[in-house]
Design an enzyme around this catalytic site. Structure first.
Site, PDB file in Angstrom:
ATOM      1  N   LYS A 112      40.446  46.523  30.897  1.00 52.35           N
ATOM      2  CA  LYS A 112      39.647  45.763  29.941  1.00 52.35           C
ATOM      3  C   LYS A 112      40.409  45.530  28.647  1.00 52.35           C
ATOM      4  CE  LYS A 112      35.167  46.717  31.908  1.00 52.35           C
ATOM      5  NZ  LYS A 112      33.960  47.547  31.905  1.00 52.35           N
ATOM      6  N   LYS A 190      40.541  37.533  42.445  1.00 51.65           N
ATOM      7  CA  LYS A 190      39.205  38.103  42.562  1.00 51.65           C
ATOM      8  C   LYS A 190      38.224  37.293  41.707  1.00 51.65           C
ATOM      9  CE  LYS A 190      36.654  41.601  40.492  1.00 51.65           C
ATOM     10  NZ  LYS A 190      36.070  42.778  40.087  1.00 51.65           N
ATOM     11  N   LYS A 193      33.697  36.864  36.141  1.00 47.81           N
ATOM     12  CA  LYS A 193      33.280  36.054  34.997  1.00 47.81           C
ATOM     13  C   LYS A 193      34.438  35.865  34.028  1.00 47.81           C
ATOM     14  CE  LYS A 193      29.789  38.491  35.627  1.00 47.81           C
ATOM     15  NZ  LYS A 193      28.914  39.634  35.500  1.00 47.81           N
TER      16      LYS A 193
END
Ligand code: ADP
Ligand code: TRP
Length: 324
Positions: A112, A190, A193
């Site tokens: 992240k 993959k 969003k």
């Protein structure tokens, strides 16, 4: 009787990856018996969200999506994570028996940060809150996509540390990885969003045509024999069609020659599949959006049931570690 629990973050519109990787299992599993808890991980969403109105809308969207797709909210307890604040207390208790190294090894934190998400304390301790979610309901099985596997293992480690320190308190959970662990996006990576390559479950009409039209292909002619394993559109078809239909498409692509399907044919079939699979849910979604009181009622009832359970676990943990 096993207890199942899973959560999904409200971050934008749920896409096909979320459906096949997570939501579908959550809707199917309660039909087979056992006890089930599914929730909207809104506390977790705060690690990335900075817009209150958007978050509120996303929570509603996830609730409506599960209900429209047919989650049996009598058999499964369906609720909002923040309606059970006891999980925050449990997260704290767990964090006091957890070594820094365990969280430092969490790959999703590093992923992240690499994607540009702010490195807050909340993002770092995210797995402690997720562990609390899992342990609060004495869950045995946690059905999630493969990317969440490490988090469930962390929950197990935290439960073990607490139990070893204070005696039997938490049930040790196990992960149940979805049978469709990785749905590709329209670019072949993959679906996510954050990659801008996703297809919303309820996309329809022209925008759907446009998105499916963008699924990555190459310039090979239909007649040219091809290995179906290298055709991204086949991966999309596999999600929807029966094995016999899939085998037929694959055979024709492999053979090539006259009458072999072109990418345009495959795209048309993918569009049809998406339209059909979610047709009745799409209608139900519209009804639920027009009836927010019904959605609130379901979430409220879920919250009461979930909270009673989490309180009992919280009380047990407080007692065992000497706070009561
Ligand atoms: P996103 O990557 O779009 O932000 P999330 O991380 O919120 O998705 O994932 C929610 C759930 O959906 C998780 O259980 C995750 O494993 C599953 N999931 C997300 N993307 C995919 C995918 N492309 N294929 C399979 N499962 C997925
Ligand atoms: N971390 C999960 C995700 O990003 C959401 C989640 C929060 C969760 N708490 C959970 C999943 C507990 C399973 C169990 O998708």
């Amino acid at each position: 009787m096993a207890t199942y629990l899973s959560g999904i973050q409200p971050s934008g519109l749920p896409h096909l990856g979320n459906y096949f990787g997570a939501i579908r299992q959550h809707i199917e599993l309660p039909k087979g018996g056992g006890e089930h808890f599914y929730f909207i991980a809104d506390y977790h969403a705060l690690t990335t969200s900075r817009d209150a109105a958007k978050l509120r809308e996303s929570v509603r969207e996830v609730a409506v999506t599960y209900m429209a797709l047919g989650l049996d909210t009598e058999r499964a307890t369906f609720f909002r994570q923040s309606d059970v604040p006891e999980v925050c207390e449990l997260a704290w208790l767990l964090s006091t028996v957890t070594g820094m190294g365990l969280l430092e090894r969490a790959v999703s934190y590093r992923d992240k940060i690499e994607r540009g998400i702010a490195a807050t304390v909340g993002l770092f301790t995210y797995p402690a809150l997720m562990s609390a979610d899992i342990l609060a309901y004495d869950s045995n099985l946690v059905p999630v996509g493969v990317d969440q596997k490490q988090h469930v293992e962390i929950a197990r480690d935290m439960a073990q540390s607490f139990n070893a320190t204070y005696g039997e308190t938490f049930v040790l959970p196990e992960v149940q990885v979805s049978p469709t662990p990785k749905v590709p996006g329209i670019d072949g990576q993959k679906m996510s969003k954050s990659y801008g390559n996703s297809i919303w479950i309820f996309e329809t009409g022209k925008p759907l045509k446009k998105l499916v039209g963008q699924i990555l292909t190459d310039s090979r002619a239909p007649e040219e024999p091809k290995d179906p394993a290298g055709v991204l559109l086949v991966d999309f078809l596999r999600l929807f069609v029966a094995p016999t239909e899939l085998a037929d498409w694959e055979e024709r692509i492999r053979k090539g020659g006259e009458g072999a399907p072109g990418y345009g044919h495959l795209k048309m079939r993918v569009i049809e599949c998406i339209e059909e699979t979610f047709q009745s849910a799409r209608a139900r979604r519209a009804e639920l959006l027009a009836d927010p009181a019904e959605v609130d009622r379901v979430l409220q009832r879920g919250a009461e049931r979930a909270r009673a359970r989490a309180r009992a676990t919280r009380d047990r943990a407080l007692r065992n570690c000497g706070l009561r």
